[in-house]
Design an enzyme around this catalytic site. Structure first.
Site, PDB file in Angstrom:
ATOM      1  N   GLY A 189      45.086  47.500  -5.369  1.00 21.31           N
ATOM      2  CA  GLY A 189      44.882  47.955  -3.995  1.00 21.31           C
ATOM      3  C   GLY A 189      44.689  49.450  -3.868  1.00 21.31           C
ATOM      4  O   GLY A 189      45.213  50.240  -4.658  1.00 21.31           O
ATOM      5  N   GLY A 221      44.651  50.590  -0.364  1.00 21.93           N
ATOM      6  CA  GLY A 221      44.868  50.786   1.070  1.00 21.93           C
ATOM      7  C   GLY A 221      46.038  51.668   1.423  1.00 21.93           C
ATOM      8  O   GLY A 221      46.014  52.386   2.418  1.00 21.93           O
ATOM      9  N   GLU A 222      47.092  51.611   0.648  1.00 26.79           N
ATOM     10  CA  GLU A 222      48.311  52.297   1.055  1.00 26.79           C
ATOM     11  C   GLU A 222      48.694  53.461   0.160  1.00 26.79           C
ATOM     12  O   GLU A 222      49.390  54.380   0.585  1.00 26.79           O
ATOM     13  CB  GLU A 222      49.466  51.281   1.141  1.00 26.79           C
ATOM     14  CG  GLU A 222      49.324  50.449   2.394  1.00 26.79           C
ATOM     15  CD  GLU A 222      50.140  49.179   2.377  1.00 26.79           C
ATOM     16  OE1 GLU A 222      51.233  49.187   2.935  1.00 26.79           O
ATOM     17  OE2 GLU A 222      49.667  48.177   1.812  1.00 26.79           O
TER      18      GLU A 222
HETATM   19 MO1  MOS Z   1      50.621  47.370   5.354  1.00 27.80          MO
HETATM   20  S1  MOS Z   1      52.189  48.530   6.057  1.00 27.80           S
HETATM   21  O1  MOS Z   1      51.381  46.197   4.409  1.00 27.80           O
HETATM   22  O2  MOS Z   1      49.858  46.735   6.746  1.00 27.80           O
END
Ligand code: MOS
Length: 762
Positions: free
Chosen positions: A726, A728-729
C-alpha cells in the site's frame, strides 16, 4: 492460425508465492503496463463538474434534513419541545427519540465481517446523552435553509453530569482486548533491565492531541425508500460495509440496501457509517419522502469521530556503537466505551529496529466524547512521531548521524515476531532519499541562520503494514469487440483506485488500458472491499488475478479441437496481445474476439474470490520510507515553515506512478498538519469541541506546503499480489518526527508535544 505478435508470454511465478492449493502458480504475462504513468481516469469528469457526489443527487420529492445536536456530553434530556420547529415554514417532520423508529445500534468496525460503523451506541433511541454533539433531533423541510432554521427552534433542556473528557481528569487506564486484532503487549527479553544497564539511553514522553476529519467533501447522504428497498447515495469508503451496517441498524435484509458512492471527496478513515446514515433513512421512512442530509462542517465535528489523543513513552538503550539493546514503547490513549479503535501507536516499534530487548504495551482511558475512529495511518502517524523523535534524540546523545544510526539498527527479521520480512529495502530508501535531499549530518543545533530565520534539517523513518481483507471478489467481462469490464464493490475516495485497477486489469488481460472499464462504488457489485488500511489496491488486484484465471478457463472451454489452443489448460496459457497464448509455444495463440465469435458468444464473464491470503501468515510485510525535510523557524515569531520535503519509499511495485506520487504527497501534506497545526480543542467542563470549524482548526493550505519530492525503490514484493504494497497511508508517517527533528536542529528546542506551535519556540 495466427502467430502472436509482440512479446512472448512468460509465466512469472513470484518467488515464494504459494497459493493455498499449492498447485496453481499465479500466471502473469508481463506487458509493461504496470508502472506506466497514467493520469486518473475520473479526472476529466471531476474537472468538468460532472462527477456527482452524495449531496448532489436529486430524488423526486426530496426533503432536506438538518440536525440538532446536544450541548452536553453526559446526562439526560429533561425537556424536549418541538412545537415551534414543527410550526416553522416548510417543515415536514421533526424526529426525536420519541418518534424515531426502533433501531439497533450500529455495528462498529471489528465486530462483524462487514461491520463499518463508527460506534455501537443506539442512535436517537432514548433520552440519554453520551457525547457533546449527539443528535437529539432531525428536522426535514422543503429546503435546507428551512430545516436549519427549524432545527434552531427545537427547545432542549438537559440534566448534565460531569463528563469524562480527554481534556479533563483521566479515569483509570485499562488494557484493551486487542490492537487491530494484534496482541496489545509484546515483550522480547527484559527491556527495562536492559535499559537500566545501557551505556546510552533516552527515555521521554511524547504527546499528540485529538484530530478531527476535514475531508474536502463533508459527509452526506441522499436516501430514498422504494417499498422496502433503500437506496443510499453516499460518501463511503466501503459500499458493501455501509450496506451491511445500515441494513443491520434498520433491521432490514442486507440486499434491500443499495449503496452507491462513485465519487468521494476524501475519506481518510472517516467515511464510515455514523448516525446521519440511519437517521436519514429512518426519517425518510417516517416522512414517506426521500431525504438529503448533508452535514455542515461543524456537524462533521459533532457526529463523526476523529483521531484520539495519545501520551507515549519511548525509551531506547544503546551500546557504545549505537546498537539498540532495549526499545520500549508504551502509552495511553483515550477511547469511548462504544468503539474499538485503539490508536495502535506502538506498532512501528515492533518492526523497525533490531534490538536486544523489546517491550510495547498500550492502555486506554474511557471518555464521554464522540467515538474516536480511524484517521490516516491510525497508530503509525503518531507512533512514528514518538519513536522517530526518540531515535533522533539518541543520535544526538551518541553524536552519530541519525541516518547512520538507523542503518546500524536495521533488523534481519521482524524484531517482535521473528518472522522474515517479505521484502525490506529501507536501507536503499534511506540512501536514495539522502542523496536526493543532499543530506549531510547537521552540525550543532542552532547553528544555521538566514536573516530572522533559524534553519534546520531533520529526518525520520516511515512505515505502514501490508494488509489484505477477506471478501475480495471481482467480475471480469470480455466482449467480442475486444473490450473488458472489471466490476468490484471498491471505493475511490480520490486516490485513483479506478485508474490503478484499469492498469492491473489491462496488464492481466493483455489489453490496452483504454479498452478496460472499471465499475466500482456500488454495493451490488461483487466483492466487499474497503478503501482502508492501504489494502484496497492490492486486494482488488488479487481478486482480478483470481477472476482472470476463471475467465481463461471459460475461454478455453469455448475452444474446439483442431484450433491453436485446443487441449491446453489454464496453467499452460497466458493472456497476451488481446488473446491467449501457449506459454511454451508462441505460435499457439488466438485472439479473444476470434474465440468468442467462433463460439457465437457476444461476451464471456467470470466471477472469482481472492480467497487465499497466505502471505499474511508467514511474513512480516510493511511498506517503509525515509522522510527528510528542511524547516525554518522565525526568531521573531517562533513560526515554523517547511522549506522542502523528500520522501523516499519502499512500497513494493508501484502500479501507477501518477496516483501513487499523489497519495504519498497528500500523506506528507497531512503530516505537515499533524506536526504544526492540527489539534482538536475540547472544553474539559462540557466535552464540547470548541474549534469545530476550519477557521480555528488549522490544516495546511497551499501556502504552507513546499516542494515535495517523492521517490521509491519500485522493488516488487515477492509475497504480495502484483508485487505491490500500500501507498495510501505511509505518506503521513514519519513526517511529524522529521519536522520536529528539523525544528530541534534549527532551534535547539526539542518539542515533544504536537502540534509544534509558535508558543513552544519562543
Ligand atoms: Mo484508513 S485510516 O484505514 O481509511
Amino acid at each position: 492460425m495466427t502467430g502472436a505478435p509482440g512479446r512472448r508470454p512468460v509465466a512469472v511465478v513470484p518467488d515464494g508465492w504459494t497459493p493455498r492449493t499449492g498447485t496453481d502458480p499465479v500466471l502473469e504475462v508481463e506487458h509493461g503496463l504496470v508502472g506506466t504513468p497514467l493520469p486518473r481516469l475520473d479526472g476529466p469528469a471531476k474537472v468538468r463538474g460532472e462527477a456527482r457526489y452524495a449531496a448532489e443527487h436529486v430524488l423526486e420529492g426530496m426533503l432536506h434534513g438538518a440536525l440538532r445536536c446536544s450541548t452536553i456530553a453526559s446526562g439526560r434530556i429533561t425537556r424536549l419541545d418541538t412545537s415551534a420547529a414543527e410550526a416553522a415554514p416548510g417543515v415536514r417532520l421533526v424526529m426525536t427519540h420519541r418518534t424515531a423508529p426502533r433501531m439497533r445500534p450500529l455495528r462498529p468496525i471489528f465486530t462483524a465481517p462487514r461491520a463499518f460503523g463508527g460506534t455501537d451506541l443506539p442512535v436517537m433511541q432514548d433520552d440519554s446523552i453520551h457525547w457533546n454533539g449527539e443528535p437529539v433531533a432531525l428536522v426535514l423541510a422543503d429546503t435546507r435553509e428551512q430545516a436549519d432554521h427549524a432545527a434552531s427552534l427545537v427547545e432542549v433542556e438537559y440534566a448534565a453530569s460531569a463528563p469524562r473528557t480527554s481534556a479533563g481528569a483521566a479515569a483509570d487506564p485499562r488494557r484493551p482486548d486487542h490492537l487491530f486484532f494484534q496482541p496489545v503487549e509484546v515483550a522480547v527479553g527484559d527491556a527495562e533491565a536492559a535499559l537500566a544497564a545501557a551505556q546510552h539511553a533516552v527515555d521521554h514522553v511524547y504527546r499528540t492531541p485529538g484530530h478531527n476529519h476535514n475531508a474536502i467533501e463533508p459527509h452526506a447522504v441522499t436516501v430514498g425508500w422504494v417499498g422496502d428497498d433503500l437506496v443510499v447515495h453516499d460518501a463511503s469508503q466501503s459500499v458493501a460495509g455501509h450496506a451491511w451496517t445500515i441494513a443491520h441498524a434498520l433491521g432490514v435484509a442486507e440486499h434491500r440496501v443499495h449503496v452507491t458512492s462513485p465519487h468521494v471527496g476524501g475519506g481518510f478513515g472517516g467515511k464510515t457509517v455514523w448516525s446521519h446514515h440511519v437517521l436519514a433513512a429512518a426519517a425518510a421512512r417516517l416522512a414517506g419522502r426521500p431525504v438529503r442530509l448533508a452535514l455542515s462542517r461543524a456537524d462533521v465535528y459533532r457526529v463523526v469521530g476523529g483521531r484520539t489523543n495519545t501520551e507515549q513513552r519511548v525509551a531506547i538503550g544503546a551500546d557504545e556503537d549505537g546498537r539498540f539493546i532495549a526499545l520500549i514503547h508504551t502509552g495511553t490513549s483515550s477511547i469511548t466505551p462504544w468503539n474499538h479503535v485503539v490508536e495502535p501507536f506502538t506498532f512501528p516499534a515492533r518492526h523497525m529496529y533490531a534490538t536486544g530487548a523489546l517491550r510495547t504495551d498500550q492502555h486506554v482511558v474511557d471518555v464521554d466524547m464522540i467515538a474516536n475512529s480511524f484517521m490516516r495511518a491510525p497508530g503509525e502517524a503518531v507512533g512514528t512521531f514518538a519513536l522517530e523523535s526518540a531515535v533522533d534524540e539518541l543520535a544526538e546523545q551518541l553524536d552519530v548521524d541519525p541516518v547512520e544510526l538507523r542503518l546500524r539498527n536495521e533488523p534481519d527479521s521482524d524484531p517482535a515476531s521473528g518472522a522474515p520480512f517479505s521484502a525490506r529495502h529501507l536501507a536503499q530508501a534511506w540512501r536514495a532519499g539522502a542523496k536526493r535531499f543532499g543530506w549531510t549530518r547537521p552540525a550543532a543545533p542552532r547553528s544555521r541562520r538566514d536573516g530572522e530565520w533559524w534553519i534546520g534539517t531533520g529526518c525520520a523513518a516511515a512505515t505502514y503494514p501490508h494488509q489484505r481483507f477477506p471478501g475480495g471478489a471481482a467480475r471480469l467481462t470480455l466482449t467480442a469487440d475486444g473490450r473488458a469490464t472489471v466490476a468490484v464493490a471498491a471505493n475511490d475516495m480520490g486516490m485513483g483506485t479506478t485508474t490503478a485497477q484499469a492498469v492491473v486489469t489491462a496488464e492481466r488481460l493483455g489489453l490496452p488500458v483504454e479498452r478496460v472499464t472499471v465499475e466500482y462504488g456500488d454495493s451490488t457489485l461483487p466483492g466487499a472491499f474497503q478503501a482502508g488500511a492501504s489494502a484496497q489496491t492490492v486486494g482488488v488486484a488479487a481478486a482480478v488475478i483470481a477472476a482472470h484465471r476463471a475467465l481463461v478457463a471459460e475461454l478455453l472451454a469455448l475452444v474446439p479441437p483442431g484450433t491453436p489452443l485446443a487441449g491446453l489448460t489454464v496453467d499452460e496459457v497466458g493472456s497476451v496481445d488481446a488473446g491467449l497464448g501457449a506459454l511454451a509455444d508462441r505460435d499457439r495463440w488466438e485472439g479473444y474476439a476470434q474465440i468468442l465469435r467462433r463460439a457465437g458468444r457476444h461476451e464471456v464473464t467470470a466471477v472469482a474470490d481472492a480467497a487465499d491470503r497466505d502471505e499474511l501468515q508467514a511474513w512480516s510485510m510493511h511498506s517503509f520510507g525515509a522522510v527528510f525535510c528542511q524547516v525554518r523557524v522565525s526568531s521573531v515569531t517562533g513560526e515554523t515553515r517547511v522549506d522542502r520535503v523528500v520522501g523516499s519509499y519502499d512500497c513494493g511495485r508501484i502500479i501507477n506512478p501518477v496516483t501513487a506520487a499523489s497519495q504519498l504527497r497528500g500523506g506528507i501534506v497531512m503530516g505537515i498538519g499533524l506536526a504544526l497545526m492540527e489539534r482538536t480543542v475540547v472544553d474539559g467542563r462540557t466535552g464540547r469541541i470548541v474549534n469545530a470549524n476550519l477557521t480555528d482548526y488549522h490544516v495546511p493550505v497551499h501556502a504552507d506546503v513546499p516542494e515535495i519530492d517523492v521517490l521509491w525503490t519500485d522493488v516488487p514484493d515477492p509475497r504480495a499480489p502484483v508485487g505491490a504494497r500500500g501507498v495510501g497511508e505511509i505518506g503521513i508517517t514519519g513526517v511529524a518526527a522529521a519536522i520536529a527533528n528539523a525544528v530541534h536542529d534549527a532551534t535547539g528546542r526539542r518539542v515533544r508535544d504536537l502540534p509544534i506551535t509558535l508558543d513552544a519556540l519562543l
